[in-house]
Scaffold this motif. Structure first.
Motif, mmCIF file in Angstrom:
data_model
loop_
_atom_site.group_PDB
_atom_site.id
_atom_site.type_symbol
_atom_site.label_atom_id
_atom_site.label_comp_id
_atom_site.label_asym_id
_atom_site.label_seq_id
_atom_site.Cartn_x
_atom_site.Cartn_y
_atom_site.Cartn_z
ATOM 1 N N SER A 216 0.832 -1.199 0.000
ATOM 2 C CA SER A 216 0.000 0.000 0.000
ATOM 3 C C SER A 216 0.867 1.249 0.000
ATOM 4 O O SER A 216 1.868 1.316 0.737
ATOM 5 C CB SER A 216 -0.909 0.016 1.234
ATOM 6 O OG SER A 216 -1.559 1.261 1.378
ATOM 7 N N SER A 218 -0.081 3.917 1.214
ATOM 8 C CA SER A 218 -0.358 4.637 2.461
ATOM 9 C C SER A 218 0.146 3.867 3.670
ATOM 10 O O SER A 218 -0.230 4.168 4.806
ATOM 11 C CB SER A 218 -1.862 4.920 2.592
ATOM 12 O OG SER A 218 -2.632 3.746 2.422
ATOM 13 N N GLN A 239 -3.962 0.575 -3.908
ATOM 14 C CA GLN A 239 -4.510 1.725 -4.630
ATOM 15 C C GLN A 239 -4.738 1.419 -6.112
ATOM 16 O O GLN A 239 -5.543 2.084 -6.755
ATOM 17 C CB GLN A 239 -3.580 2.923 -4.467
ATOM 18 C CG GLN A 239 -3.582 3.531 -3.070
ATOM 19 C CD GLN A 239 -2.870 2.665 -2.037
ATOM 20 O OE1 GLN A 239 -1.940 1.926 -2.376
ATOM 21 N NE2 GLN A 239 -3.297 2.734 -0.782
ATOM 22 N N PRO A 243 -8.597 2.938 -6.110
ATOM 23 C CA PRO A 243 -7.904 4.232 -6.086
ATOM 24 C C PRO A 243 -8.313 5.071 -4.880
ATOM 25 O O PRO A 243 -9.500 5.196 -4.563
ATOM 26 C CB PRO A 243 -8.328 4.879 -7.405
ATOM 27 C CG PRO A 243 -8.626 3.720 -8.309
ATOM 28 C CD PRO A 243 -9.247 2.678 -7.416
ATOM 29 N N GLY A 244 -7.313 5.615 -4.216
ATOM 30 C CA GLY A 244 -7.576 6.470 -3.062
ATOM 31 C C GLY A 244 -7.794 5.726 -1.761
ATOM 32 O O GLY A 244 -7.933 6.368 -0.709
ATOM 33 N N ARG A 245 -7.808 4.400 -1.779
ATOM 34 C CA ARG A 245 -8.050 3.649 -0.543
ATOM 35 C C ARG A 245 -6.865 3.822 0.402
ATOM 36 O O ARG A 245 -5.703 3.727 -0.007
ATOM 37 C CB ARG A 245 -8.263 2.174 -0.845
ATOM 38 C CG ARG A 245 -8.774 1.369 0.358
ATOM 39 C CD ARG A 245 -9.071 -0.068 -0.045
ATOM 40 N NE ARG A 245 -9.698 -0.842 1.013
ATOM 41 C CZ ARG A 245 -11.000 -0.912 1.250
ATOM 42 N NH1 ARG A 245 -11.840 -0.235 0.471
ATOM 43 N NH2 ARG A 245 -11.493 -1.654 2.234
#
Length: 328
Positions: A216, A218, A239, A243-245
């Motif tokens: 990830s 993030s 992502q 997308p954006g997770r």
């Protein structure tokens, strides 16, 4: 005895050396069987100690599915990492689940803790007669990869190796923490360590094992993010699927999409494939059975344990020396 029978007997005797030569040649030229694979080094940890660290069901109830072995990461235990999320979810989905607890909360020499994974795979395979699916989180993938690399006989006993938040090519955070004496494992997963050089030399995905690496962008602990992908494996960022997770390091252990990818790898030939996930795959937050309050509590425990182990674990000035079998 008539002339025909004498002639037949003489032919059989004269042909015997040629027949034997053919049998010997065929045996020498035939491909080696899995049983003939080169065995890895002898385990230095007592077998009784290794066996005591493995927790499996009293009987394996799902012969149609491969048994699963769970391998935890740094500063944790099997129960703290898997007992409240993955283990019950996998059981509910029809899998026999085993988990191994690594010594010293996985803060010691990874070469030692990898022996626990080697023995666990051997024992589960011998008990069930089936290949094993192995799932690791954080440092756990290092033990899995080390075991499969240096004990090549395991490669025919493992189907899927699913690596979650894999620090496989080193963490910059280890280099920062190990400016001063630090835990042996932290030396080993620091960028540029001898351990990582040995782990990643040659084929990063040896054998017929299906390697899936989930990571990830993030993830605050696995930095740089380029450390996770394996050459020769299927590498999937969260992502790229959603997308954006936001999937942080510990939340990988209860993220619903990550779990769906793990199940996809386990339930299909080969590695995980995001294209097989159902429509609406990104809607769910937590894996089945995990309440938000449980996720928050488990994350708090993990954070506290990591802080405590970084401060209190036995520290060394230098990285543990490579075992003889890993020295090239």
């Amino acid at each position: 005895m008539n002339i025909r029978s004498k002639t037949s007997r003489r032919w059989r005797l004269s042909a015997l050396p040629a027949v034997l030569a053919g049998v010997v040649a065929a045996a020498l030229l035939a491909p080696a069987s899995p049983a003939a694979a080169v065995a890895g080094p002898a385990l230095e940890t007592p077998i009784a100690t290794l066996d005591a660290a493995l927790n499996c069901p009293s009987s394996f109830q799902h012969p149609d599915r491969e048994p699963v072995l769970l391998v935890h990461g740094t500063s944790s235990t099997a129960d703290e990492t898997w007992g409240w999320g993955y283990a019950p979810a996998l059981r509910a989905d029809g899998y026999d689940v085993c988990a191994v607890t690594l010594p010293n909360r996985a803060m010691g020499d990874i070469q030692v803790s990898s022996e626990y994974v080697v023995r666990a795979i051997e024992k589960i395979n011998a008990t069930t007669g089936r290949k094993v699916d192995v799932i690791g989180h954080s440092q756990g993938p290092m033990q899995i990869r080390w075991a499969l690399k240096w004990w090549p006989e395991l490669q025919s006993k493992v189907d899927d190796a699913v690596l979650i938040a894999n620090p496989g090519h080193g963490l910059g955070g280890g280099n920062l923490l190990c400016v001063a004496p630090c835990a042996p494992a932290m030396h080993q997963f620091s960028v540029g360590s001898d351990f990582l050089a040995a782990l990643n030399q040659g084929d990063e995905t040896p054998g017929p094992v299906s390697y899936t690496s989930l990571y990830s962008f993030s993830d605050e602990a696995i930095l740089p993010h380029a450390t996770s992908p394996l050459s020769g494996g299927t590498n999937i960022s969260m992502q790229s699927v959603c997308p954006g997770r936001v999937v942080a390091h510990f939340s990988f252990l209860y993220d619903a999409v990550g779990y769906k990818l793990v199940l996809d790898a386990l339930s299909h030939p080969g590695t995980a494939s995001p294209s097989r996930l159902p429509f609406g795959k990104c809607i769910d937050v937590n894996l089945p059975g995990v309440l938000p309050s449980e996720a928050v509590a488990a994350t708090a425990v993990a954070t506290a344990n990591l802080s405590a182990e970084v401060l209190n674990a036995t520290k060394t000035q230098n990285e543990p020396p490579l075992r003889a079998y890993a020295q090239s």
